[in-house]
Enzyme design. Structure first.
Site, mmCIF file in Angstrom:
data_model
loop_
_atom_site.group_PDB
_atom_site.id
_atom_site.type_symbol
_atom_site.label_atom_id
_atom_site.label_comp_id
_atom_site.label_asym_id
_atom_site.label_seq_id
_atom_site.Cartn_x
_atom_site.Cartn_y
_atom_site.Cartn_z
ATOM 1 N N PRO A 167 54.898 61.549 34.058
ATOM 2 C CA PRO A 167 54.666 61.370 35.469
ATOM 3 C C PRO A 167 53.428 62.029 36.044
ATOM 4 O O PRO A 167 53.359 63.245 36.167
ATOM 5 C CB PRO A 167 55.902 62.009 36.101
ATOM 6 N N GLU A 168 52.483 61.246 36.445
ATOM 7 C CA GLU A 168 51.442 61.697 37.359
ATOM 8 C C GLU A 168 51.739 60.955 38.669
ATOM 9 O O GLU A 168 52.763 60.290 38.779
ATOM 10 C CB GLU A 168 50.050 61.371 36.817
#
Length: 308
Positions: free
Chosen positions: A2-3
């Site tokens: 997750p960015e």
DNA sequence: CATGCCCCCTGCACGC
DNA sequence: TGCGTGCAGGGGGCAT
């Protein structure tokens, strides 16, 4: 996983089953993730309605009717999956069950293929019928309960930099934050106190698209007077477009599935440098070779020929 | 205050 | 097949 684009994709997946609904039952399966779960975590959630589900940087923020906010960070491997209140239909117990391709055997017994109950750390049963499971093998994620009034001064949030998709990210801003610093450009952009939400993949991708070397000093974003350079002017829309494209593609899926409904993001097919070490540069007519170096303890991939 | 390094934890791909 | 090594989307904490 997750960015920012992945977290935003998760937020959009969760919003329809969380916002406006109440926690009917909450299950916490272990005392801690990266940090201990908050004191009385289950009690403070059960019965509360989520009035809004937002995102700040890589944090999901669920505003509760109690006046607290549930802050969720996915770390490296955190995932939410949703089952809409109906147990998956399993075939009959018996011989044919063992050979059913939808099922696998593990130390947790026979279970649906693709599920990973060993790392299901929290489960939210919502009033709308959705059952939301948080799974995180590495446990670098965490959840916190914070009084809404203290959110802005909370240590997690008070030094966060600007949202890259918001109006505050400007060439002027980058120039002013970079001016006089000796940090390299890659590390500068990875710093959550400068721009909040970028991570390793999207920084590498944005730098390649803008033709800037990750090794260059970040001070190149400002001129002698501290005003933004052309590089800074160019970098801002590049960062935005990479993130926007990635969100539109449902984020990037690196290992298994990622979106809350189990479907895949597909921006990884449009990576121009990430995961391409040793390959020819993807830039038209460049002819360079993509290489990997280490900056700030993290891998950087870039083309030394077209990124200057 | 800023920078660099180690660490948290598990899984997976790779080479032998 | 099995084992050791290195690496992975993040970021807190500590020494310097």
């Amino acid at each position: 996983m997750p960015e920012l684009p992945e977290v935003e994709t998760v937020r959009r997946g969760l919003e329809p089953v969380m916002a406006g609904f109440r926690f009917v039952r909450v299950t916490q399966n272990r005392p801690d993730l990266r940090f201990p779960f908050p004191e009385r975590f289950v009690e403070r959630l059960e019965g509360q309605t989520i009035t809004h589900l937002g995102r700040r940087a890589k944090y999901l923020i669920a505003r509760l009717s109690s006046g607290e906010v549930l802050v969720m960070h996915l770390g490296m491997s955190g995932r939410f999956s949703i089952v809409n209140g109906v147990r998956p239909v399993l075939p009959q117990v018996g011989k044919q069950r063992a050979s059913d391709p939808r099922l696998v055997r593990s130390e947790h017994g026979v279970r649906p293929a693709g599920s990973d109950p060993a790392h299901d750390h929290a489960v939210f049963h919502m009033s709308g019928g959705a059952v939301i499971t948080y799974n995180d093998p590495r446990r670098f994620g965490y959840m916190q309960l914070i009084a809404e009034t203290e959110l802005e001064v909370h240590p997690l949030f008070k030094s966060l930099g600007v949202e890259p998709l918001g109006n505050a990210l400007t060439a002027d801003y980058l120039a002013s934050r970079a001016n006089g610093k000796t940090t390299d450009l890659k590390t500068f952009l990875m710093d959550q106190r400068i721009v909040a939400g970028l991570g390793n993949i999207y920084v590498c991708e944005a730098l390649h698209r803008s033709g800037l070397s990750p090794c260059r000093a970040c001070a190149c974003l400002a001129d002698r007077k501290g005003a933004p350079t052309k590089r800074a002017e160019n970098l801002v829309p590049t960062i935005r477009s990479v993130l926007e494209e990635a969100i539109a593609a449902g984020g990037s899926t690196l290992r298994d599935y990622k979106q809350t409904d189990g479907s895949l993001g597909y921006f990884q097919h449009r990576f121009r440098v990430y995961g391409r070490e040793g390959e020819p540069c993807t830039r038209e007519n460049c002819g360079g070779k993509i290489k990997r170096i280490v900056q700030g303890g993290r891998s950087t991939v870039y083309c030394a020929k077209c990124q200057k």
